[in-house]
Design an enzyme around this catalytic site. Structure first.
Site, PDB file in Angstrom:
ATOM      1  N   PHE A 227       0.817  -1.225   0.000  1.00  0.00           N
ATOM      2  CA  PHE A 227       0.000   0.000   0.000  1.00  0.00           C
ATOM      3  C   PHE A 227       0.849   1.273   0.000  1.00  0.00           C
ATOM      4  O   PHE A 227       0.400   2.319   0.463  1.00  0.00           O
ATOM      5  CB  PHE A 227      -0.997   0.008   1.175  1.00  0.00           C
ATOM      6  CG  PHE A 227      -1.882  -1.204   1.204  1.00  0.00           C
ATOM      7  CD1 PHE A 227      -2.833  -1.406   0.221  1.00  0.00           C
ATOM      8  CD2 PHE A 227      -1.758  -2.154   2.216  1.00  0.00           C
ATOM      9  CE1 PHE A 227      -3.644  -2.541   0.226  1.00  0.00           C
ATOM     10  CE2 PHE A 227      -2.565  -3.290   2.228  1.00  0.00           C
ATOM     11  CZ  PHE A 227      -3.510  -3.479   1.235  1.00  0.00           C
ATOM     12  N   ARG A 309       2.152  15.387  -6.179  1.00  0.00           N
ATOM     13  CA  ARG A 309       0.954  14.716  -6.691  1.00  0.00           C
ATOM     14  C   ARG A 309      -0.310  15.324  -6.076  1.00  0.00           C
ATOM     15  O   ARG A 309      -1.352  15.392  -6.719  1.00  0.00           O
ATOM     16  CB  ARG A 309       1.021  13.203  -6.462  1.00  0.00           C
ATOM     17  CG  ARG A 309      -0.064  12.421  -7.182  1.00  0.00           C
ATOM     18  CD  ARG A 309       0.183  10.913  -7.165  1.00  0.00           C
ATOM     19  NE  ARG A 309       1.010  10.459  -8.276  1.00  0.00           N
ATOM     20  CZ  ARG A 309       0.554  10.048  -9.451  1.00  0.00           C
ATOM     21  NH1 ARG A 309      -0.749  10.015  -9.698  1.00  0.00           N
ATOM     22  NH2 ARG A 309       1.373   9.662 -10.399  1.00  0.00           N
ATOM     23  N   ALA A 513       2.618   3.782  -8.037  1.00  0.00           N
ATOM     24  CA  ALA A 513       1.947   4.680  -8.978  1.00  0.00           C
ATOM     25  C   ALA A 513       0.944   3.922  -9.854  1.00  0.00           C
ATOM     26  O   ALA A 513       0.626   4.364 -10.958  1.00  0.00           O
ATOM     27  CB  ALA A 513       2.961   5.424  -9.838  1.00  0.00           C
ATOM     28  N   GLU A 696      -4.588   2.361  -7.397  1.00  0.00           N
ATOM     29  CA  GLU A 696      -4.847   3.444  -6.441  1.00  0.00           C
ATOM     30  C   GLU A 696      -6.178   4.181  -6.628  1.00  0.00           C
ATOM     31  O   GLU A 696      -6.816   4.547  -5.641  1.00  0.00           O
ATOM     32  CB  GLU A 696      -3.705   4.474  -6.516  1.00  0.00           C
ATOM     33  CG  GLU A 696      -2.371   3.955  -6.047  1.00  0.00           C
ATOM     34  CD  GLU A 696      -1.239   4.877  -6.476  1.00  0.00           C
ATOM     35  OE1 GLU A 696      -0.938   4.950  -7.683  1.00  0.00           O
ATOM     36  OE2 GLU A 696      -0.688   5.568  -5.601  1.00  0.00           O
TER      37      GLU A 696
HETATM   38  N1  MTE Z   1      -3.737  -4.137  -3.490  1.00  0.00           N
HETATM   39  C1  MTE Z   1      -3.366  -5.041  -2.551  1.00  0.00           C
HETATM   40  N2  MTE Z   1      -4.113  -6.144  -2.388  1.00  0.00           N
HETATM   41  N3  MTE Z   1      -2.279  -4.828  -1.760  1.00  0.00           N
HETATM   42  C2  MTE Z   1      -1.510  -3.694  -1.874  1.00  0.00           C
HETATM   43  O1  MTE Z   1      -0.519  -3.528  -1.150  1.00  0.00           O
HETATM   44  N4  MTE Z   1      -1.171  -1.559  -3.053  1.00  0.00           N
HETATM   45  C3  MTE Z   1      -1.803  -0.486  -3.811  1.00  0.00           C
HETATM   46  C4  MTE Z   1      -2.533  -1.045  -5.019  1.00  0.00           C
HETATM   47  N5  MTE Z   1      -3.382  -2.147  -4.642  1.00  0.00           N
HETATM   48  C5  MTE Z   1      -1.882  -2.725  -2.859  1.00  0.00           C
HETATM   49  C6  MTE Z   1      -3.012  -3.006  -3.667  1.00  0.00           C
HETATM   50  C7  MTE Z   1      -0.863   0.526  -4.285  1.00  0.00           C
HETATM   51  S1  MTE Z   1      -0.395   1.738  -3.229  1.00  0.00           S
HETATM   52  C8  MTE Z   1      -0.401   0.538  -5.565  1.00  0.00           C
HETATM   53  S2  MTE Z   1       0.607   1.772  -6.116  1.00  0.00           S
HETATM   54  C9  MTE Z   1      -0.712  -0.523  -6.523  1.00  0.00           C
HETATM   55  O2  MTE Z   1      -1.557  -1.506  -5.966  1.00  0.00           O
HETATM   56  C10 MTE Z   1       0.585  -1.166  -6.986  1.00  0.00           C
HETATM   57  O3  MTE Z   1       0.397  -2.223  -7.840  1.00  0.00           O
HETATM   58  P1  MTE Z   1       0.064  -2.045  -9.404  1.00  0.00           P
HETATM   59  O4  MTE Z   1       0.899  -0.920  -9.910  1.00  0.00           O
HETATM   60  O5  MTE Z   1       0.452  -3.342  -9.976  1.00  0.00           O
HETATM   61  O6  MTE Z   1      -1.389  -1.751  -9.474  1.00  0.00           O
HETATM   62 MO1  MOS Z   2       1.476   3.065  -4.280  1.00  0.00          MO
HETATM   63  S1  MOS Z   2       1.240   4.569  -2.885  1.00  0.00           S
HETATM   64  O1  MOS Z   2       2.152   4.179  -5.462  1.00  0.00           O
HETATM   65  O2  MOS Z   2       2.819   2.247  -3.648  1.00  0.00           O
END
Ligand code: MTE
Ligand code: MOS
Length: 746
Positions: A227, A309, A513, A696
């Site tokens: 996250f 951002r 991101a 996000e």
């Molecule tokens: N979903 C789950 N289950 N666990 C996570 O830690 N992180 C979020 C989002 N969804 C997260 C999540 C965040 S902060 C981001 S930036 C994106 O997933 C990162 O992964 P992606 O770029 O592959 O979407």
């Molecule tokens: Mo997500 S806050 O860009 O790891």
């Protein structure tokens, strides 16, 4: 295959408890466990450290201090600002002073409490307000302006100024921070790390030891959530484990207990928002100025890009003609705040949505009408469709998307019904809100928008894939696996994913991101496509009717290269960090949420009755995964704005360092009526199969819950009092806004 709702690649392992996380890895013989001794002062000079009692504790093998760090004492992304262990200046309550290494985790923890420090205390700045008054910044203030805001404000028929606040947020990943360092031959080190950014961990460890990057490899198969909290802040445990392994020559595991994790690692930035807005009779914003001050903590960490951002998202889906923004990055004696899903964007949206809501209340209009009136214009003309940072909004689907959700959620009828409910109930009040989201996709640090992947086809036809992205539950590996299987025309079972490892794919960017799939999916697609093209050419000559296994076997014997690397760099993006003008994003992801809530005006307690979400994922690669992201993001956003509250004592000690005092949403907080739908439409940009990032943006649907609560407070006590409702709108905050609770927030 593309667009199929395949289960998460580790789904069966997750539900049977057989997906190994860091602390489940088999331990090597001689493994030591680390625990930190934490400072009990928010600010001061470390005069002496007494580690004798800890060293004498049964099972303890070593107690390391800053003096044991051979070269760089830095665990953060910026310069030398984030010490692995305090050398002389204590910057926050809970900062790590020493690392205890013991034969067991329990012994290390107990002994860590025996470390005592003599600290000469200095005055501490703890809050945004204190730091702002003292002009204490971690980074210089940033200004963005368009038009003559002062003139626009002066000429506006209506004018309103105000202050609001939005709180921080603890990541509360289920798996805490952890790293396991294994010494390797000839001055080498392999580090298993629960991290979103293996390459940064590699460089931090190498820098700390004075080594070259090729001496360190960092591996991550999966995280139990990140996250954003493991983008930079996995640095401290990774460095600590590596330091211990280097010092003792033994494998060292450092995994943080929940309380230590909450005390030691940064959170979402809380913001103080001051605004001054001018508008016409219909609610059209004619000019607006913002001062956005955030609590960055003791060091910059990622606060620069996070606050950037926030600035880039102060428009949300609205055209702001004359706008002036001042962004203050406050240095406080608190933990260094960091990335958290949305990365400052949610705080920007909170600010502009608060302004829109205040404008609507002042005019006695439905906030939804004021929202609609201020949307960006159609994408064809040049009018009202350029952002304050100079990027054209080329696919403005927000108006159409909001119209559709307004209809499918039955917003207008329900508002009427709610009125009737409120008229006939004395203590219970209901509220409703429909809020849009527009979120820019790409790293604002342009160079980060690159990725690599490797696809191996073995002679038996089975396929192995690895890429630079990390899996944190969001389904990245599942999507990349689908993309490769689709490209090669195979069942997903023929494709296996390898853990992310800096020795397999170098120079990776953080998985953040939301661009994990956009970047790594595209790199993997390039690699698979190159293999496919070679095999197609071979098949054309050798007989097109061969099945995959026979074709591969034949190609191998014909000495055709059956593996390939892929690389992708996002096109079109550029921006000047000095002026904050350009095109920082490849495209925008959109969505909207309509939430209805009920509050008990006697206690402030509240619940979400129903939420309807319409979200734009372009052409979905995997609707099941995307739905999970939308639901989870929404609930995490609702938690941020309603139940999750961080409290510090006047001495700067975090009081809410466990689930007993810090309340994240439980399953029972999810509305029983939750309707999620996808906006139909391809990404106008050439992303992987025309999909859009989803990680996000859905978090910001939580805003609808907050503004619905505000709507219910308006129903109870009127619009002026409702302006006092800050976020998080906890039961106490709701009661305070209702006038039923005296005293102020800490
Ligand atoms: N979903 C789950 N289950 N666990 C996570 O830690 N992180 C979020 C989002 N969804 C997260 C999540 C965040 S902060 C981001 S930036 C994106 O997933 C990162 O992964 P992606 O770029 O592959 O979407
Ligand atoms: Mo997500 S806050 O860009 O790891």
């Amino acid at each position: 295959m593309i667009g199929a709702s395949l289960p998460h690649e580790s789904g069966p392992l997750h539900v049977t408890g057989s997906a190994p996380y860091l602390d489940d890895l088999p331990e090597w013989k001689g493994t030591l466990h680390g625990a930190f001794a934490l400072a009990q002062t928010a600010h001061g000079r470390l005069k002496s450290l007494d580690v004798d009692a800890a060293r004498a504790f049964p099972g303890v093998v070593a107690v390391l201090t800053a003096a044991d760090i051979p070269v760089r004492n830095n665990a953060g992304p910026a310069a030398e600002d984030d010490p692995v262990l305090v050398r002389d200046l204590v910057s926050f309550h809970g900062q790590a002073l020493a690392l205890v290494l013991a034969e067991s985790f329990e012994a290390a923890r107990k002994a860590a409490r025996l470390v005592s420090a003599e600290i000469e205390a200095f005055p501490a700045l703890l809050t945004v307000d204190e730091a702002k008054a003292a002009e204490s910044w971690v980074l210089p203030p940033v200004q963005v302006r368009r038009g003559d805001t002062a003139a626009a404000l002066a000429a506006s028929p209506h004018r309103l100024s105000g202050t609001t606040r939005v709180g921080g947020q603890e990541h509360f990943y289920l798996e805490g921070q952890g790293a396991y360092a294994l010494p390797r031959e000839d001055r080498g080190m392999h580090v298993h790390s629960s991290t979103q950014h293996p390459t940064e961990m590699q460089h931090l460890v190498a820098g700390m030891l004075g080594w070259e990057a090729h001496q360190v490899s960092v591996e991550c198969r999966r995280m139990g959530g990140g996250f954003g909290g493991k983008e930079s802040q996995s640095g401290q445990v990774s460095c600590a484990a590596a330091l211990g392994a280097w010092k003792t020559g033994r494998p060292v595991k450092v995994r943080l207990d929940r309380d230590d994790d909450m005390l030691l690692t940064g959170k979402r930035h809380d913001f103080l928002v001051e605004y001054d807005v001018g508008f016409d009779d219909g609610g059209l914003i004619l000019g607006v100025s913002f001062v956005m001050a955030s609590r960055c903590g003791f060091s910059p960490d990622l606060s620069g890009p996070v606050n950037d951002r926030a600035v880039f998202h102060l428009d949300n889906a609205y055209y702001l003609d004359a706008v002036a923004i001042r962004s203050l990055r406050c240095r406080t004696n608190t933990v260094s705040n960091t990335a958290f899903r949305g990365f400052g964007g949610p705080q920007g949206l909170f600010a502009i949505e608060s302004v829109i809501d205040a404008v609507a209340r002042r005019l006695g209009l439905d906030p939804l009408d004021v929202r609609k009136m201020n949307f960006y214009g159609p994408s064809d003309g040049s009018h009202r469709n350029t952002t304050h940072y100079g990027m054209r909004v080329e696919d403005n689907i927000a108006p159409a998307l909001v119209d559709r959700l307004e209809a499918t959620s039955d917003y207008r009828h329900r508002r009427q019904a709610l009125q009737a409910f409120n008229d006939s109930h004395r203590f219970l009040k209901r509220g409703i809100a429909l809020t849009p989201v527009k979120f820019g996709i790409s790293f604002t640090a342009t160079f980060y928008n690159q990725a690599g992947a490797m696809v191996h086809v073995y002679a038996d036809g089975s396929v192995l894939v690895t890429h630079g992205g990390t899996e944190m539950g969001q389904g990245l590996y599942t999507k990349v696996r689908q993309i490769v299987a689709h490209e090669l025309g195979l069942e997903v079972e023929r494709v296996r994913m390898l853990p992310t490892d800096t020795s397999r794919i170098p120079n990776t960017s953080a998985t953040a991101a939301s661009s994990g799939t956009d970047l790594n999916g595209m790199a993997a697609l390039q690699a698979a496509r190159a293999i496919k093209e070679r095999l197609d050419t071979f098949a054309a000559a050798e007989g097109p009717n061969l099945g995959w296994d026979d074709l591969v076997a034949k190609a191998y014997r014909a000495r055709i290269k059956l593996w390939e690397s892929g690389f992708y760099a996002t096109p079109k993006i550029h921006y000047d960090p000095k002026t904050m003008q350009g095109r920082p994003f490849l495209y925008f992801a959109y969505g909207a949420c309509c939430a209805e809530v009920e509050i008990d005006t006697l206690t402030g307690e509240n619940r979400i009755l129903r939420a309807d979400i319409l979200h734009d994922v372009g052409r979905s690669l995997n609707p099941a995964i995307d739905r999970g992201q939308i639901e989870g993001g929404f609930l995490q956003g609702a938690g941020w704005l309603t139940t999750e509250e961080l409290w510090w004592t006047p001495e700067g000690r975090l009081w809410t360092h466990a689930p007993s005092t810090y309340k994240i949403p439980a399953a029972s907080d999810c509305p029983s009526d939750l309707r999620v739908d996808f906006w139909e439409g391809d990404n106008i940009e050439e992303t992987v199969h025309r999909s859009k990032a989803v990680g996000e943006p859905p978090l910001m649907h939580g805003l609808a819950v907050y503004f619905a609560l505000k709507d219910a407070v308006v129903a109870a006590v009127g619009a002026e009092a409702a302006l006092n409702l800050v976020a998080p709108a906890t039961p106490e905050a709701v009661l305070r806004a209702l006038g039923g609770l005296s005293g102020t927030q800490p």
